[in-house]
Structure formats: structure tokens, C-alpha cells
Design a protein around this motif. Structure first.
Motif, PDB file in Angstrom:
ATOM      1  N   ASP A  44      51.409 -34.507 -38.007  1.00  0.00           N
ATOM      2  CA  ASP A  44      50.399 -33.554 -37.544  1.00  0.00           C
ATOM      3  C   ASP A  44      50.970 -32.603 -36.495  1.00  0.00           C
ATOM      4  OD1 ASP A  44      48.097 -32.224 -36.891  1.00  0.00           O
ATOM      5  OD2 ASP A  44      47.115 -33.947 -35.956  1.00  0.00           O
ATOM      6  N   LEU A  45      50.978 -31.307 -36.834  1.00  0.00           N
ATOM      7  CA  LEU A  45      51.493 -30.274 -35.926  1.00  0.00           C
ATOM      8  C   LEU A  45      50.423 -29.709 -34.989  1.00  0.00           C
ATOM      9  CD1 LEU A  45      53.637 -28.291 -38.520  1.00  0.00           C
ATOM     10  CD2 LEU A  45      54.524 -29.701 -36.647  1.00  0.00           C
ATOM     11  N   SER A  46      49.169 -30.065 -35.195  1.00  0.00           N
ATOM     12  CA  SER A  46      48.091 -29.467 -34.406  1.00  0.00           C
ATOM     13  C   SER A  46      48.166 -29.837 -32.933  1.00  0.00           C
ATOM     14  CB  SER A  46      46.738 -29.885 -34.974  1.00  0.00           C
ATOM     15  OG  SER A  46      46.531 -31.284 -34.820  1.00  0.00           O
ATOM     16  N   THR A  47      48.923 -30.885 -32.604  1.00  0.00           N
ATOM     17  CA  THR A  47      49.037 -31.323 -31.210  1.00  0.00           C
ATOM     18  C   THR A  47      50.166 -30.629 -30.456  1.00  0.00           C
ATOM     19  OG1 THR A  47      50.507 -33.133 -31.865  1.00  0.00           O
ATOM     20  CG2 THR A  47      48.140 -33.610 -31.810  1.00  0.00           C
ATOM     21  N   MET A  48      50.933 -29.771 -31.135  1.00  0.00           N
ATOM     22  CA  MET A  48      52.112 -29.184 -30.507  1.00  0.00           C
ATOM     23  C   MET A  48      51.773 -28.172 -29.415  1.00  0.00           C
ATOM     24  SD  MET A  48      54.574 -30.780 -31.875  1.00  0.00           S
ATOM     25  CE  MET A  48      56.015 -29.856 -31.368  1.00  0.00           C
ATOM     26  N   GLY A  49      50.614 -27.572 -29.487  1.00  0.00           N
ATOM     27  CA  GLY A  49      50.192 -26.648 -28.440  1.00  0.00           C
ATOM     28  C   GLY A  49      50.915 -25.317 -28.429  1.00  0.00           C
ATOM     29  N   TRP A  50      51.440 -24.907 -29.565  1.00  0.00           N
ATOM     30  CA  TRP A  50      52.138 -23.630 -29.632  1.00  0.00           C
ATOM     31  C   TRP A  50      51.146 -22.477 -29.473  1.00  0.00           C
ATOM     32  CZ3 TRP A  50      54.844 -25.421 -34.720  1.00  0.00           C
ATOM     33  CH2 TRP A  50      55.891 -26.290 -34.393  1.00  0.00           C
ATOM     34  N   GLN A  51      51.503 -21.491 -28.666  1.00  0.00           N
ATOM     35  CA  GLN A  51      50.672 -20.299 -28.497  1.00  0.00           C
ATOM     36  C   GLN A  51      50.625 -19.548 -29.820  1.00  0.00           C
ATOM     37  OE1 GLN A  51      51.723 -17.910 -25.113  1.00  0.00           O
ATOM     38  NE2 GLN A  51      50.572 -16.132 -25.833  1.00  0.00           N
ATOM     39  N   PRO A  52      49.439 -19.184 -30.312  1.00  0.00           N
ATOM     40  CA  PRO A  52      49.332 -18.581 -31.648  1.00  0.00           C
ATOM     41  C   PRO A  52      50.181 -17.324 -31.827  1.00  0.00           C
ATOM     42  CG  PRO A  52      47.177 -19.260 -30.875  1.00  0.00           C
ATOM     43  CD  PRO A  52      48.103 -19.431 -29.711  1.00  0.00           C
ATOM     44  N   VAL A  53      50.036 -16.361 -30.899  1.00  0.00           N
ATOM     45  CA  VAL A  53      50.788 -15.103 -30.987  1.00  0.00           C
ATOM     46  C   VAL A  53      51.278 -14.738 -29.594  1.00  0.00           C
ATOM     47  CG1 VAL A  53      50.787 -12.708 -31.795  1.00  0.00           C
ATOM     48  CG2 VAL A  53      49.209 -14.359 -32.827  1.00  0.00           C
ATOM     49  N   ARG A  54      52.563 -14.353 -29.502  1.00  0.00           N
ATOM     50  CA  ARG A  54      53.131 -13.968 -28.212  1.00  0.00           C
ATOM     51  C   ARG A  54      53.768 -12.590 -28.309  1.00  0.00           C
ATOM     52  NH1 ARG A  54      57.590 -17.073 -26.920  1.00  0.00           N
ATOM     53  NH2 ARG A  54      57.726 -17.815 -29.068  1.00  0.00           N
ATOM     54  N   ASP A  55      53.423 -11.721 -27.347  1.00  0.00           N
ATOM     55  CA  ASP A  55      54.100 -10.434 -27.215  1.00  0.00           C
ATOM     56  C   ASP A  55      55.340 -10.651 -26.357  1.00  0.00           C
ATOM     57  OD1 ASP A  55      52.192  -8.756 -28.616  1.00  0.00           O
ATOM     58  OD2 ASP A  55      50.845  -9.076 -26.927  1.00  0.00           O
ATOM     59  N   LEU A  56      56.507 -10.403 -26.931  1.00  0.00           N
ATOM     60  CA  LEU A  56      57.758 -10.660 -26.226  1.00  0.00           C
ATOM     61  C   LEU A  56      58.190  -9.443 -25.418  1.00  0.00           C
ATOM     62  CD1 LEU A  56      59.648 -12.611 -29.039  1.00  0.00           C
ATOM     63  CD2 LEU A  56      58.104 -13.484 -27.263  1.00  0.00           C
ATOM     64  N   ALA A  57      59.098  -9.662 -24.474  1.00  0.00           N
ATOM     65  CA  ALA A  57      59.497  -8.614 -23.536  1.00  0.00           C
ATOM     66  C   ALA A  57      60.136  -7.422 -24.224  1.00  0.00           C
ATOM     67  CB  ALA A  57      60.455  -9.196 -22.495  1.00  0.00           C
ATOM     68  N   ASP A  58      60.804  -7.646 -25.355  1.00  0.00           N
ATOM     69  CA  ASP A  58      61.485  -6.548 -26.041  1.00  0.00           C
ATOM     70  C   ASP A  58      60.565  -5.778 -26.988  1.00  0.00           C
ATOM     71  OD1 ASP A  58      61.120  -8.384 -28.039  1.00  0.00           O
ATOM     72  OD2 ASP A  58      63.229  -8.496 -28.647  1.00  0.00           O
ATOM     73  N   GLY A  59      59.273  -6.110 -26.990  1.00  0.00           N
ATOM     74  CA  GLY A  59      58.329  -5.416 -27.861  1.00  0.00           C
ATOM     75  C   GLY A  59      58.082  -6.097 -29.192  1.00  0.00           C
ATOM     76  N   SER A  60      58.861  -7.131 -29.490  1.00  0.00           N
ATOM     77  CA  SER A  60      58.631  -7.872 -30.727  1.00  0.00           C
ATOM     78  C   SER A  60      57.471  -8.846 -30.547  1.00  0.00           C
ATOM     79  CB  SER A  60      59.909  -8.616 -31.142  1.00  0.00           C
ATOM     80  OG  SER A  60      60.305  -9.525 -30.137  1.00  0.00           O
ATOM     81  N   VAL A  61      57.023  -9.427 -31.641  1.00  0.00           N
ATOM     82  CA  VAL A  61      55.865 -10.323 -31.625  1.00  0.00           C
ATOM     83  C   VAL A  61      56.237 -11.613 -32.339  1.00  0.00           C
ATOM     84  CG1 VAL A  61      53.492 -10.655 -32.438  1.00  0.00           C
ATOM     85  CG2 VAL A  61      54.194  -8.441 -31.519  1.00  0.00           C
ATOM     86  N   ALA A  62      55.970 -12.752 -31.697  1.00  0.00           N
ATOM     87  CA  ALA A  62      56.249 -14.064 -32.287  1.00  0.00           C
ATOM     88  C   ALA A  62      54.933 -14.712 -32.696  1.00  0.00           C
ATOM     89  CB  ALA A  62      56.995 -14.949 -31.303  1.00  0.00           C
ATOM     90  N   ILE A  63      54.831 -15.065 -33.969  1.00  0.00           N
ATOM     91  CA  ILE A  63      53.642 -15.726 -34.512  1.00  0.00           C
ATOM     92  C   ILE A  63      54.009 -17.171 -34.793  1.00  0.00           C
ATOM     93  CG2 ILE A  63      51.888 -15.697 -36.322  1.00  0.00           C
ATOM     94  CD1 ILE A  63      52.704 -12.782 -36.877  1.00  0.00           C
ATOM     95  N   SER A  64      53.317 -18.110 -34.171  1.00  0.00           N
ATOM     96  CA  SER A  64      53.640 -19.514 -34.393  1.00  0.00           C
ATOM     97  C   SER A  64      53.191 -19.940 -35.785  1.00  0.00           C
ATOM     98  CB  SER A  64      52.976 -20.399 -33.340  1.00  0.00           C
ATOM     99  OG  SER A  64      51.598 -20.551 -33.615  1.00  0.00           O
ATOM    100  N   ALA A  65      53.839 -20.965 -36.315  1.00  0.00           N
ATOM    101  CA  ALA A  65      53.492 -21.465 -37.639  1.00  0.00           C
ATOM    102  C   ALA A  65      52.074 -22.011 -37.670  1.00  0.00           C
ATOM    103  CB  ALA A  65      54.477 -22.544 -38.062  1.00  0.00           C
ATOM    104  N   THR A  66      51.568 -22.491 -36.532  1.00  0.00           N
ATOM    105  CA  THR A  66      50.221 -23.060 -36.479  1.00  0.00           C
ATOM    106  C   THR A  66      49.146 -22.039 -36.148  1.00  0.00           C
ATOM    107  OG1 THR A  66      50.681 -23.726 -34.195  1.00  0.00           O
ATOM    108  CG2 THR A  66      51.002 -25.396 -35.913  1.00  0.00           C
ATOM    109  N   CYS A  67      49.515 -20.769 -36.017  1.00  0.00           N
ATOM    110  CA  CYS A  67      48.525 -19.709 -35.794  1.00  0.00           C
ATOM    111  C   CYS A  67      47.594 -19.633 -36.997  1.00  0.00           C
ATOM    112  CB  CYS A  67      49.237 -18.375 -35.584  1.00  0.00           C
ATOM    113  SG  CYS A  67      48.132 -16.946 -35.455  1.00  0.00           S
TER     114      CYS A  67
END
Length: 274
Positions: A44-67
Motif C-alpha cells: 500500500d502506497l497510500s501511507t507514503m505521504g507524497w505531496q501530490p504536485v510540487r512546483d520546483l525551483a527551476d519552473g518544472s513540476v513534479a507529479i507524484s505517482a499517488t496524485c
């Protein structure tokens, strides 16, 4: 659906050896939709607590697998980037209920590798890069367009985990055009084409999904004319690459892809070259 062969559910934060019959559990909308007789344990990955979407310093965007799809839709609505409308367009291509939206995940959609997966369409079109983690903790990166290699087939090792997908800053500042068609009003996508115009160098990418067994992302240093676009599509997508199922015959999918791609070319080409 009950998975009556599953004997255990393990918290993904607790390290344990991967074994035959294991599967990662995120939203579970696919896992619980049909029998999975080969499964014995869910991690179960639901307990990992990954932030759904993050705006990174360089302007890129990271979308977690659990988003979830709902979380990505909310991000798209508040995102001020030029590409923002594309997030909602791809989320809406699910044609799913609010219950699915609140459980289905971006990572699950990518790892299913189905031709009509709209999160594959979104992230491949924006030149997304997957971050994968092996059982020994080692990491590797691969473009989404290369991650899905066939209908339901992925470049994913035994026990390997999709952690996130990163969208580059240039993609977030691009103009986009979206076209999707189904045989039925509320049917699964038969063809989905996305165009992305880079404001920095004027290049154009055209990404074809749903109509084909895997994503095809075609890049042009300068927007082509109608003939050039058609010739490139014909050269890149072979006869065996067109998907064939109850939601559309290959000939129809091919015809609609060419038509939608040309509409996108005209929309994004300011000079209107034909």
C-alpha cells in the motif's frame, strides 16, 4: 471486486523483500475492477505521504505517482501557466465519476499502460520524465514516451516503483492544443492528439495516443506544412501500431488522428501555412 487470492496488505513504508504475487496498491481502481488471481499481497502506497504536485525551483513540476485525478484537476485550475488548460482537458478525458476521480492516480494510469490512458497523453505530450525506483533503492529516469512500450506494456522491472513524473519548465510555458474523439458520446478515447508549441524556439511537438498501442511524440524544429505533418505521421506510425478493439477500428483511428493533427497544426501555427 473482492480479490480473494490476496492474503496480506503491507504498508509500503515497511521494508520487506519483494516476492512473486506482490503488487503496488495506489488508488486501486484498476486492481479491484477485475479478477487478479496471480496476486497474493498488496503493498500500500497510500501511507507514503507524497505531496501530490510540487512546483520546483527551476519552473518544472513534479507529479507524484499517488496524485489523484481530482488533485491534479485542482492543481490545473489554480496553476497560472499557459499549459494549465491541458490538465483539465486530460482529466476530463477519463469520463469517470467523482468516485474514480478521487481514487484513481496518475501513477496507476501510467503503469496500466492502456492506449486510452489520458495521464499518459498529458505527460507524454509535455515531455514528462518518470522517476523509477528499484527494489535495491537505485533510481533511474525514463521519458514517458519511452516508458509505455505497447498496449499494457511498460519498461518496468519486477518490483520497480514509479515514484513521480516531472514536467519540464519549457513545457509548462508552452501553448497547447487538444483534440479527442470517441465512437460514442461518452465512450473511451479512440484518438487523442495534443500539440505543444514551444515559445522559446518555435518548435512544435505532436503527440498521438489512444489511437496507437503506445505514445508517439513527434518533434518538429519548425512547424511543418500539412504535407510535412502527414508524411511524418505516416513514416513514424506503422500499420501494426494502430490499436484495434471494440472502441475503434485501426483505419478509423488512423483517419481521425490525421484529421485531428492537422486541426492542431492550424490552431498553433500563427502563419496558417497549409
Amino acid at each position: 471486486m473482492d480479490l480473494n487470492t490476496v492474503r496480506d496488505v503491507r504498508d509500503a513504508r515497511v521494508r520487506a523483500p519483494w516476492r512473486p504475487g506482490d503488487a503496488w496498491l495506489a488508488g486501486g481502481t484498476y486492481l479491484f475492477s477485475e479478477p487478479q488471481p496471480h496476486l497474493r499481497r498488496l503493498v500500500d502506497l497510500s501511507t507514503m505521504g507524497w505531496q501530490p504536485v510540487r512546483d520546483l525551483a527551476d519552473g518544472s513540476v513534479a507529479i507524484s505517482a499517488t496524485c489523484t485525478i481530482a488533485e491534479l484537476s485542482r492543481y490545473g485550475r489554480r496553476c497560472g501557466a499557459p499549459v494549465a488548460p491541458l490538465f483539465e482537458q486530460c482529466c476530463r478525458a477519463f469520463l469517470a465519476s467523482f468516485k474514480i476521480w478521487n481514487m484513481a492516480t496518475v501513477g496507476g494510469n501510467l503503469c496500466n499502460g492502456l492506449p486510452a490512458g489520458p495521464m499518459i497523453s498529458l505527460t507524454a505530450a509535455l515531455d514528462g520524465v518518470c522517476l523509477l525506483q528499484a527494489q535495491d533503492g537505485s533510481l533511474r529516469r525514463i521519458r514517458v514516451a519511452d516508458f509505455v512500450i505497447g498496449a499494457g506494456l511498460k519498461d518496468l522491472g519486477e518490483g520497480e516503483l514509479l515514484r513521480s513524473v516531472t514536467l519540464p519548465a519549457r513545457a509548462m510555458s508552452s501553448r497547447t492544443a487538444f483534440r479527442q474523439v470517441s465512437l460514442y458520446g461518452l465512450g473511451r478515447s479512440g484518438a487523442l492528439v495534443i500539440g505543444v508549441l514551444d515559445p522559446q524556439d518555435g518548435s512544435l511537438s505532436v503527440t498521438v495516443t489512444a489511437a496507437t498501442v503506445r505514445p508517439f511524440r513527434l518533434w518538429f524544429p519548425r512547424p511543418p506544412d500539412a504535407r510535412g505533418l502527414r508524411d511524418t505521421l505516416e513514416g513514424a506510425i506503422g500499420d501494426a501500431d494502430w490499436f484495434d478493439d471494440i472502441h475503434g477500428l485501426p483505419a478509423w483511428r488512423r483517419h481521425m488522428t490525421f484529421r485531428l493533427a492537422e486541426e492542431i497544426r492550424r490552431e498553433l501555427t500563427t502563419k496558417g501555412v497549409r
